[in-house]
Design an enzyme around this catalytic site. Structure first.
Site, short mmCIF file in Angstrom:
data_model
loop_
_atom_site.label_atom_id
_atom_site.label_comp_id
_atom_site.label_asym_id
_atom_site.label_seq_id
_atom_site.Cartn_x
_atom_site.Cartn_y
_atom_site.Cartn_z
N THR A 107 0.86 -1.19 0.00
CA THR A 107 0.00 0.00 0.00
C THR A 107 0.88 1.22 0.00
O THR A 107 1.95 1.24 0.59
CB THR A 107 -0.91 0.01 1.24
OG1 THR A 107 -0.08 -0.20 2.39
CG2 THR A 107 -1.96 -1.06 1.18
N GLY A 108 0.46 2.24 -0.71
CA GLY A 108 1.23 3.48 -0.76
C GLY A 108 2.30 3.46 -1.85
O GLY A 108 3.01 4.44 -2.01
N CYS A 109 2.44 2.37 -2.59
CA CYS A 109 3.43 2.33 -3.67
C CYS A 109 2.73 2.67 -4.98
O CYS A 109 1.69 2.12 -5.29
CB CYS A 109 4.06 0.95 -3.80
SG CYS A 109 5.31 0.64 -2.55
N VAL A 110 3.33 3.59 -5.71
CA VAL A 110 2.73 4.03 -6.98
C VAL A 110 3.17 3.10 -8.10
O VAL A 110 4.29 2.69 -8.16
CB VAL A 110 3.16 5.48 -7.29
CG1 VAL A 110 2.52 5.94 -8.58
CG2 VAL A 110 2.78 6.39 -6.15
#
Length: 110
Positions: A107-110
């Protein structure tokens, strides 16, 4: 996209993360690592095994800051730092290591 291990096709999403976590094996990790241009060493395996244990405990793949902080706590500052982790996984320690570990994209990784 998919990976092939021992004549078996392993399904992935469009970014190369396996879709069924139960399909993961160390052999599959080697295949994914090769596709990612990563030569698996004991240091890589330590991070992959750490991630798998983390996921088992928390049911979430950690974002890079959480990953590095957790590794620093359990393995020491010489391993738990950005520079070292990016040397192991140049395309992003959390994203690339999670992919090799057979975990979902953090989560939070583009």
């Amino acid at each position: 996209m998919s990976y092939e291990v021992d004549g078996q096709e392993i399904a992935t999403d469009e970014e190369g993360y396996i879709t069924n976590l139960a399909d993961w094996t160390p052999e599959l990790a080697e295949v994914i690592a090769k596709a990612e241009d990563v030569e698996m060493t004991d240091e890589h395996w330590a991070v992959v095994n750490f991630l798998r244990d983390y996921y088992e405990e928390y049911q979430i793949a950690p974002a890079v800051r959480v990953l590095i902080k957790s590794i620093k706590k359990s393995m020491g500052p010489e391993v738990g730092n950005n520079k070292y982790m990016y040397e192991l996984f140049p395309y992003g320690p959390a994203k690339q290591a999670c992919k090799i570990a057979g975990l979902p994209k953090p989560t939070g990784c583009v």
